[in-house]
Each structure stands twice: as structure tokens, then as C-alpha cells.
Design a protein around this motif. Structure first.
Motif, mmCIF file in Angstrom:
data_model
loop_
_atom_site.group_PDB
_atom_site.id
_atom_site.type_symbol
_atom_site.label_atom_id
_atom_site.label_comp_id
_atom_site.label_asym_id
_atom_site.label_seq_id
_atom_site.Cartn_x
_atom_site.Cartn_y
_atom_site.Cartn_z
ATOM 1 N N GLY A 129 40.048 -16.997 -0.490
ATOM 2 C CA GLY A 129 39.782 -16.853 0.242
ATOM 3 C C GLY A 129 38.996 -15.776 2.066
ATOM 4 O O GLY A 129 39.463 -16.605 3.002
ATOM 5 N N ARG A 130 39.875 -14.997 1.850
ATOM 6 C CA ARG A 130 39.584 -13.998 1.960
ATOM 7 C C ARG A 130 37.988 -13.747 2.411
ATOM 8 O O ARG A 130 37.609 -13.349 1.347
ATOM 9 N N SER A 131 36.909 -13.355 3.453
ATOM 10 C CA SER A 131 35.744 -12.616 2.775
ATOM 11 C C SER A 131 35.918 -11.052 3.321
ATOM 12 O O SER A 131 36.691 -10.396 4.043
ATOM 13 N N VAL A 132 35.019 -10.059 1.709
ATOM 14 C CA VAL A 132 34.955 -9.199 1.530
ATOM 15 C C VAL A 132 33.155 -8.284 1.709
ATOM 16 O O VAL A 132 32.538 -8.855 0.987
ATOM 17 N N PRO A 133 33.348 -7.227 2.381
ATOM 18 C CA PRO A 133 31.838 -7.215 2.127
ATOM 19 C C PRO A 133 31.628 -6.817 0.679
ATOM 20 O O PRO A 133 32.560 -5.767 0.501
ATOM 21 N N MET A 134 30.650 -7.164 0.540
ATOM 22 C CA MET A 134 30.268 -6.469 -0.810
ATOM 23 C C MET A 134 28.746 -6.449 -0.751
ATOM 24 O O MET A 134 27.754 -7.035 -0.708
ATOM 25 N N ALA A 135 28.586 -5.150 -1.680
ATOM 26 C CA ALA A 135 26.901 -4.883 -2.549
ATOM 27 C C ALA A 135 26.892 -5.639 -3.248
ATOM 28 O O ALA A 135 27.077 -4.890 -4.275
ATOM 29 N N GLY A 136 25.616 -6.055 -3.056
ATOM 30 C CA GLY A 136 25.031 -6.437 -4.267
ATOM 31 C C GLY A 136 23.874 -5.759 -4.877
ATOM 32 O O GLY A 136 23.264 -6.144 -4.108
ATOM 33 N N MET A 137 23.944 -4.907 -6.135
ATOM 34 C CA MET A 137 23.559 -4.742 -6.880
ATOM 35 C C MET A 137 22.717 -5.329 -7.741
ATOM 36 O O MET A 137 22.967 -6.322 -8.187
ATOM 37 N N ALA A 138 21.495 -5.401 -7.361
ATOM 38 C CA ALA A 138 19.969 -6.242 -7.771
ATOM 39 C C ALA A 138 18.928 -5.004 -7.706
ATOM 40 O O ALA A 138 18.373 -4.358 -7.055
ATOM 41 N N GLY A 139 18.157 -5.939 -9.060
ATOM 42 C CA GLY A 139 16.103 -5.196 -9.222
ATOM 43 C C GLY A 139 16.741 -3.851 -9.768
ATOM 44 O O GLY A 139 15.959 -2.718 -9.264
ATOM 45 N N VAL A 140 17.236 -3.634 -10.837
ATOM 46 C CA VAL A 140 17.968 -2.021 -10.638
ATOM 47 C C VAL A 140 16.563 -1.993 -12.298
ATOM 48 O O VAL A 140 17.073 -2.622 -13.192
ATOM 49 N N THR A 141 15.517 -1.078 -12.276
ATOM 50 C CA THR A 141 15.024 -1.370 -12.539
ATOM 51 C C THR A 141 14.598 0.231 -13.425
ATOM 52 O O THR A 141 13.878 1.097 -11.907
ATOM 53 N N ILE A 142 14.586 0.923 -14.277
ATOM 54 C CA ILE A 142 13.479 1.791 -15.217
ATOM 55 C C ILE A 142 12.339 2.003 -15.399
ATOM 56 O O ILE A 142 12.344 1.127 -16.127
ATOM 57 N N LEU A 143 11.538 3.548 -14.997
ATOM 58 C CA LEU A 143 9.763 3.357 -15.790
ATOM 59 C C LEU A 143 10.704 3.813 -16.892
ATOM 60 O O LEU A 143 11.753 4.638 -17.307
ATOM 61 N N GLY B 270 16.980 6.649 -20.062
ATOM 62 C CA GLY B 270 17.691 7.045 -21.307
ATOM 63 C C GLY B 270 18.206 8.485 -20.821
ATOM 64 O O GLY B 270 18.546 9.939 -21.345
ATOM 65 N N ARG B 271 17.595 9.147 -19.151
ATOM 66 C CA ARG B 271 17.661 10.522 -19.121
ATOM 67 C C ARG B 271 18.129 10.494 -18.282
ATOM 68 O O ARG B 271 18.229 11.361 -17.157
ATOM 69 N N GLY B 272 18.859 9.885 -17.929
ATOM 70 C CA GLY B 272 20.038 9.920 -16.520
ATOM 71 C C GLY B 272 19.968 9.293 -15.011
ATOM 72 O O GLY B 272 20.503 9.625 -13.628
ATOM 73 N N VAL B 273 19.093 8.981 -14.715
ATOM 74 C CA VAL B 273 17.333 7.718 -13.935
ATOM 75 C C VAL B 273 19.067 7.215 -13.169
ATOM 76 O O VAL B 273 18.864 6.885 -12.209
#
Length: 389
Positions: A72-86, A91-94
Motif C-alpha cells: 500500500g505504500r509507494s516506493v521509488p523503483m528503478a525498472g531495469m529494461a532494454g538490457v542488450t549486449i552485442l 559472455g565477456r562480463g559486459v
């Protein structure tokens, strides 16, 4: 290879689009144009970041800013999105460098928790995120909704002048129902929906519905329906169901325990899509203080957190809960009576998952006598999201 985490510039947006296509598939010209506009906005907001190997953009991701409701209470949240790697950098830690950087920026911005929809789970678990809830799309029979009634009061079309009222209704209903997981839409988000002719927004004194046609119009789709009273709940669902002469089915994004399932005359809610989402506690005292708790509960608990990724979170914390709030302070010394939690375990407990399951999964250890108290402190409704980001 020397990896650097930093914000891209506008000149890097073609490279951002290239990674997006190589990761998620082709985009049409209109989609590419919308993608560029959206990413320009994120650049201006300092929420789009990349990992560079020299001049090469090897990966990128977004830390979008939301307000997420927890008991019931609002909490600031970081929505991680669009995480893309070439592809050539996978597999190289990027990804690890990228997620660590996004987490640091989010904490600095005052967002103590983070959520994401995983394309793959292992990398996020390694960094402290854990699956805690679902994004559920149900198929409901429009004709049954039409017959729910709800009195003679007619919902009215919402306009831009109603944004404050719409925001207040949503905060009131989600707070009263002590929901966990849904997002509170921003003013900009409401204004965008009200300006969209394909979004139908109606309200009553204690409820709101946002719906439209699903795809090419074979079905209807409910993006949001909140109501404080039974009469309003029935009236708003009946409004949506009034389209049953054209649409036989209403697709709705709901909690598994939404009260509409108790109003329908038959067992009609068929889950057609479920996406799991993950949570991470980025800042222990910030997250625990911001969350809501039962106002009927007075309790204390000591937790010992193991969080190698975020050393500021690690160690002992005393929680004192009263009046729906939690006071958090550091503790040192003997931890034999504490509940010991991995970062993933803390995320799951925060979302109301029971201690027995956390122990069985190896995410919690320590004094089992504290388990019922921990369960009581973090008990909440079924965690769910009704927005995909």
C-alpha cells in the motif's frame, strides 16, 4: 578489453538501435523512429547507459524511474529494461558491468529497489535479483462482465484536467487494498494515455478504468481497473463488458486474487500469459523504511544480510515495526539469533515469500525461531505487476 560504464551520447543512438535489433529482432521504420525518440528522452533523464570497449558500444540498458506500491505504500523503483549486449561481447562480463553501473546510479538517485523482466535469469540472480511475482494476462467473457450491474451511476470520460483526481484515486485504492507490485502512473504517463485516442479512460468518484481494443479489435483489453467499492467495481467492469456485441473476450492485466473473479458467475478467468519479474533490494534501510507493513502489528527482527555486490547492505540490521512503519538500524555483535539472508532471499522476503520456502531454496539460514515473526512482518498481497516495461 577495457570496459567503461557511461552514458552514451546522441551520436551513439544508431549503435543503440543496432544492439536492439541484434538482440530482440528487426524494427520497422516507424518503430525505429519511436525507439529513437524514447531513447532521446531517456538520455535527457540520465537513465540510458552503456558499456564501451574503447569506441565500441558493447552493451546498453535503461534504469527507468517508477513508483511501485508495496503493501500500500509507494516506493521509488528503478525498472531495469532494454538490457542488450552485442553478440560478439556476450559472455565477456559486459552484462555484469552494465547491471552494476545501473544499480549504482539508481541508488544515487534515491531508488532503493529495482525490478526487471528477465530474458534470462542466471545473470540477474548472480547479481542479487530474484523472481518474486508475475505479470498476468487473463481472458474474461465480455458478456458475463456486462451483466455485473453496479447501479445507475454512469462513469464519465476523463480529461487532462482530471489527472490529479486520477492519480489520487489510484493511490487511495492501492493503499486501501494494501497491494504489492503495481506501479503508480506518473502525471506524464496519465497525460499520454488521455491524449491517445485508442485509450478509453473513465472514472467514478472512487474508481477508474483504462481500456481499449486489443490488437485489431477482435477483443478488448483492460490495462487498469481500480475501485474502492463493490458498486464501482461492478459498474466499471460492466462498462467494459458493454462491448460484448463485438468483443467476446476481454483481456485484462490483473492480480491472481483480483475481486472480479468473485463477482463472475462462473470460473471464467483463464490465465493466458504469465511473465515472471524479479526484484532486488539496492539499499536495505531505504527499501525497508519505504515499504508498508500491517498497522495491526508490533514486532522486531534482526536480519543478517549477505550481499557481496553491495557491501553497504551487508551485515546486521534491526527492524522495529509498529503502526505500519519500519524503523531500521545497524547492529553488530552476536548474530546467532538473527535470520541470515542472501541478497536474493531478502528480495523474496520483502515480497512476502515465506521463510520455509527460502530455507528450502538455500536463500535463508539462521535462527528458525524467528521465521514466524519474519513472515508476519513481510506478509502482503500476491505481488503482481500490471505494466510491462
Amino acid at each position: 578489453m577495457s570496459l567503461e560504464f557511461r552514458a552514451p551520447t546522441e551520436s551513439d543512438l544508431d549503435a543503440v538501435a543496432d544492439i536492439r535489433v541484434r538482440s530482440f529482432g528487426p524494427m520497422s521504420d516507424p518503430e525505429t523512429a519511436r525507439f529513437r525518440v524514447a531513447n532521446l528522452e531517456l538520455l535527457d533523464q540520465d537513465r540510458l547507459f552503456g558499456v564501451f570497449d574503447g569506441a565500441t558500444l558493447a552493451g546498453c540498458g535503461k534504469a527507468r524511474g517508477f513508483e511501485q506500491v508495496w503493501h500500500g505504500r509507494s516506493v521509488p523503483m528503478a525498472g531495469m529494461a532494454g538490457v542488450t549486449i552485442l553478440p560478439e561481447y556476450r559472455g565477456r562480463g559486459v552484462g555484469t558491468v552494465l547491471m552494476r553501473g545501473l544499480a549504482e546510479r539508481s541508488v544515487a538517485r534515491g531508488e532503493p529497489i529495482s525490478a526487471l523482466f528477465p530474458a534470462t535469469v542466471p545473470i540477474y540472480r548472480q547479481l542479487g535479483w530474484e523472481l518474486v511475482g508475475g505479470y498476468h494476462r487473463y481472458a474474461l467473457p465480455a458478456a458475463q462482465l456486462r451483466n455485473l450491474g453496479g447501479g445507475s451511476t454512469r462513469p464519465v470520460r476523463a480529461a487532462t484536467a482530471d489527472v490529479d483526481r486520477l492519480m489520487a484515486i489510484c493511490a487511495d485504492v492501492l493503499g486501501n487494498e494494501r497491494r504489492s507490485g503495481p506501479l503508480l502512473w506518473s502525471r506524464q504517463g496519465w497525460e499520454r494515455r488521455l491524449a491517445d485516442r485508442d485509450e478509453f479512460v473513465y472514472l467514478l468518484d472512487d474508481g477508474v478504468v483504462v481500456y481499449g481494443w486489443d490488437g485489431r479489435g477482435a477483443d478488448l483489453r483492460v490495462d487498469l481497473l481500480l475501485a474502492r467499492s463493490e458498486e464501482t467495481l461492478r459498474r466499471l467492469w460492466s462498462l467494459v463488458g458493454s462491448g460484448s456485441s463485438i468483443a467476446r473476450t476481454v483481456m485484462a492485466y490483473l492480480s491472481p486474487d483480483d475481486p472480479v473473479f468473485w463477482l463472475l458467475p462462473e470460473e471464467s478467468g483463464r490465465e493466458v500469459i504469465t511473465h515472471g519479474w524479479m526484484l532486488r533490494i539496492l539499499d536495505v534501510p531505504g527499501a525497508l523504511t519505504a515499504r508498508g507493513y500491517s498497522r495491526a502489528l508490533e514486532a522486531s527482527l534482526v536480519v543478517q544480510v549477505d550481499d557481496a555486490e553491495r557491501p553497504d547492505n551487508a551485515g546486521g540490521w534491526r527492524l522495529e515495526v509498529a503502526g505500519g512503519r519500519c524503523h531500521v538500524e545497524r547492529v553488530t555483535g552476536d548474530a546467532s539469533t538473527a535470520v541470515h539472508l542472501a541478497a536474493r532471499g531478502l528480495a523474496a522476503l520483502y515480497a512476502g515469500r515465506p521463510m520455509t520456502g527460502l530455507r528450502q531454496a538455500g536463500l535463508a539460514t539462521g535462527d528458525e525461531r524467528q521465521d514466524e515473526g519474519a513472515d508476519a512482518i513481510f506478509a502482503t498481497s500476491v505481488p503482481h505487476l500490471t505494466d510491462y516495461f
